[in-house]
Each structure stands twice: as C-alpha cells, then as structure tokens.
Design a protein around this motif. Sequence first.
Motif, PDB file in Angstrom:
ATOM      1  N   TYR A 137       8.501  64.387  54.013  1.00  0.00           N
ATOM      2  CA  TYR A 137       8.044  63.961  52.690  1.00  0.00           C
ATOM      3  C   TYR A 137       6.524  63.922  52.707  1.00  0.00           C
ATOM      4  CZ  TYR A 137      12.748  62.584  51.276  1.00  0.00           C
ATOM      5  OH  TYR A 137      14.068  62.595  50.933  1.00  0.00           O
ATOM      6  N   LEU A 162       4.897  63.401  49.830  1.00  0.00           N
ATOM      7  CA  LEU A 162       4.774  62.277  48.897  1.00  0.00           C
ATOM      8  C   LEU A 162       6.187  61.725  48.737  1.00  0.00           C
ATOM      9  CD1 LEU A 162       2.540  64.057  46.215  1.00  0.00           C
ATOM     10  CD2 LEU A 162       1.805  62.209  47.759  1.00  0.00           C
ATOM     11  N   PRO A 163       6.359  60.530  48.215  1.00  0.00           N
ATOM     12  CA  PRO A 163       7.725  60.011  48.087  1.00  0.00           C
ATOM     13  C   PRO A 163       8.655  60.928  47.300  1.00  0.00           C
ATOM     14  CG  PRO A 163       6.138  58.266  47.684  1.00  0.00           C
ATOM     15  CD  PRO A 163       5.355  59.539  47.805  1.00  0.00           C
ATOM     16  N   TRP A 164       8.090  61.777  46.439  1.00  0.00           N
ATOM     17  CA  TRP A 164       8.921  62.660  45.614  1.00  0.00           C
ATOM     18  C   TRP A 164       8.786  64.135  45.989  1.00  0.00           C
ATOM     19  CZ3 TRP A 164       5.725  66.045  43.068  1.00  0.00           C
ATOM     20  CH2 TRP A 164       4.380  65.651  42.917  1.00  0.00           C
TER      21      TRP A 164
END
Lengths: 420, 76
Positions: A304, A306-308
């Motif tokens: 990941y 970024l978290p998304w």
Amino acid sequence: MRPRLSRSVRSRLAGLGGLAAAAVSLLAAPAAAQVVELDLNNASFHEPSTTSQMTVHNPGATLTVLPWDWLTLGVHYEADVVSGASEPVKAGPLSSPDVISQASVTDLRHLVSGSFTLSRKNTSITGSYSYAKEEDYKSQAFAVIAGTEFLQRNTRLELSYARGFDKVCNVAYPPNRDPTVRTPLDSSKGCFTSDAKRQQLDIDIDTFGAAWTQSWTPVFTTQAMLSFGLLHGFLGNPYRGVVIGASGQVAQEHHPENRARFAGTLKAKYYLRGLDMSVGGSFRGYRDTWDILSQTYEIEAERYMLPWLRLLVKGRFYNQTGALFWSDDYTGGEPEYGPRGQYWSGDRELSPLKSYLVGGRVLASWKGTREQRLAGMLLDFSAGASLDVIQTQLEDFTLAGTAPDDTTAFVLGLSVHGGF
Amino acid sequence: MKKNLVRAVIALGLVGLAAPSAGCATVRPEQRSILADPVMQFESESPEERQLEHVLENREGSFGGGSVKGGGCGCN
C-alpha cells in the motif's frame, strides 16, 4: 359434490404444495446479502513488429449477484478483437525466403458464461458454463468446483473438473486423404454453414484439478495445485501450411490427435511487517505427451503506497523444450533438419523457447458501508491499470532461416469494479 | 523410469508428512487480518490475471495446464 382425488394425486398435490411453500418461504426469507458487483475490464495486446503488427483488444464485463449468503450468481461477457498479419506457410532454413508471405488477419470472438456458487459454512460448490464463437471456431465448456475449509479455516481444499466441447472449421477433405496432400484452409468463408467445401472437427477437452491452500502463520500462506488434462481431436491450426518437401511441397499442419498434460504449481506469499509489503513467489512445472517440458518461475511484491492505493510489481521467467516432432525444417535429413516421425508443425509455441515478463499494476480502491455508501450508492469501488512486457526468445524457430521480429509484446490492462 | 518412480514416491511422502503438520500451525481467527488482506490473496482468478493468462496461452506451448475455459484455438 366434492370431487374425490386418488391417493397418488393427493400425494403429488401435497408434494407440489410443499415445494411451493418452500419456494415462497425461500423468496420471502430475509435477504442477508443482496450485493451486486460489476467488473469492467479491458486488456490490449500489441506486438510492435515490422511484419505482423498484431493487435488484440479483449474487453470484458462481469456481473455478480449475491441474493442470499448461500448463493452467488454470475454472468460474464468478453470479446477478442484481432487485427494484424501472420505467415500462412512455415518454411525452414533450407527453403527459399520467397515462400514466406504475409496474410492479413482480422477476427472477432465472443464469449459468454454463467456460473452459480452454493455456499455453506465451510463448503462451497460452483458450476459454470461458457460458450465462445468466432468465425472458424466454437467452444462450450462445463466446469464444477467443490471446496471445503477446515482446521479453523486455515486449510482449504478444492477439487475441479471441466469438460470442453470445441469445434474447429477445416477443409472438407475425405478422412482417408493422406496428410501430406491436405491443403490448408484459405479463409473462414463458409465455416459452420452447409458449404460442402467445409467441415467441422471436434476437440474434446477434459481437465481435472486439485488445490490445497494453507495458512501457516499470520503472515505466511501457500497454495499447491495439480492439474491433469486430456485433449482429443484436431489439435493443429487449419490455416497453417508447412513446407515438407525439398521441392517446396506444402501440406496442412499435422499434429497428433491426442495430448495428455500434467501441471503442478506451488505458490507462497509472505507479509513483511517492517516494509508493510507482501512478497510472493511461485513455481510451475509442466509436462505433456508431446514431450514439452516447461518450468515457470514468478515473483511479485505488493504494498500500500497510500491507504487506498496499491502497487504491484512482478517478474516471470518461462522455459520450455520443443515438442517431440518439432523441426525447424522438415525437408532435410537428420540430425539438424528433417522429419521427426509422422507429424509436422509450424507452430512456434511448440518450438523450444524462453519467455521473460516484467509488469506492474496500480490499483485504487475505496470502501463504504451500508449506511454510508460511496457517491450515495456504492459499497466499494476500485480502478486499476497494469502494464506487462513480454519478450520471447525463440531458440529454434525461423521463417525460411530468418528470425521473426514479433517477439516483444505489450499488454495494457484497465479495470473498474463496483459493489452496489 | 525407476528413478522417476522413486522421485514421485519421495514427493508424495513429503506431502504426506507436511499435511498433518498443517494442524499444528493453525492461525487463530483474530490473527487473520493480514491473511485476509487483498495483498495476501492468490489472484489466479482475477480478471487481470485471466486476461494475461489468455495472452500467454497463445504464446507458449504449455497453455491451459491449470484450467479449461472456452476459447479459440489461437489459429490466427
């Protein structure tokens, strides 16, 4: 006066009533799941060579519905849109380069499939059917997969069986015509019609599979798969001709009618807590009765960013031996060039080769809840893009002694997923 | 031939030894958060993987060793 019903009729009506009651209660049961998922994707394949310029677009759409926890229904459609050029005649180094010519290729293939999965607490069974059609080829396949989990869901076993019924168009030559004087198919015109110059030949495909997935620790999991397949029927390319005589005699590619194949794969994934990244590797061994022996090694890493946002990078190396009857030129004598028994092939995929792949994918995904949906309607949404580059190293395949230059390919993938 | 048979027996023996040991390595449900994450899933059935497999099947001789799907002969 009330009509009197016989015991058997009463019994049947009672049975029907019970079925109806069961159906009504099933339909009226509280819908615990009720999720609809839509996947749209496309892969575009391109070989930037000076000769073939082969391009294939493969769009697809999958709709999955989970009306209840125990049932999943799916329908899928995809197409192959092919354009480019290929060499209809395979010649080796002993032939004149004039034998090699280019023929333009355009084709459109449609595939539709449907599936259902019945699930209980730790078991599931999936049945599926698919149908594909192009101008010169039709296929149907049934598949069933049964799986169960145990040992606190750390172990999953799956068994599968699939049966394919394919049909390929060919020239309507008499069955007893000697293969050395069979001419290749020149076009798909008249295929799957009553045209007396065309016939359809069967290909039967049976595949048995078994898979064992095991979670060993909270960060380590493996999967082992075995597959055994049988093919029977016309297994060559009806369009391809092969130079089999020193005088330039061309005959339709002639392959054995039976092929049994066996593959075993071992995969592993490990999560590196310090780097917040998963790393994986796999090995696949393959052998078939045409004496092709191959090994595939794959590695990948995903994390990941970024978290998304997830990023995946991967590499693959593939190595295979040639088929027992493979020869780059069937017109000469042993040992380097010459016939290898009663069959001949111009299929580069049956020659000894190596293949290298590097690729990557970025995937953005967001999750909502039933109370707080994304954009007011989505439970989850993701969009991804991938690029893979494949370099094939043909070790013993030439077109009249010249190495083909269509050995690099690019595959661009795009995908969108939404859960409603 | 005999050598291959011995190898097959050894391989089966190793699998047989490994299978029961799976029971000793159970991961408790509350420890499964990482294993349940998408990055730890085997993605052989994802749309992207299926499409890439479709491409590779048409370029390599050991196509389809893992599954049977409807599909063309790769004729063109």
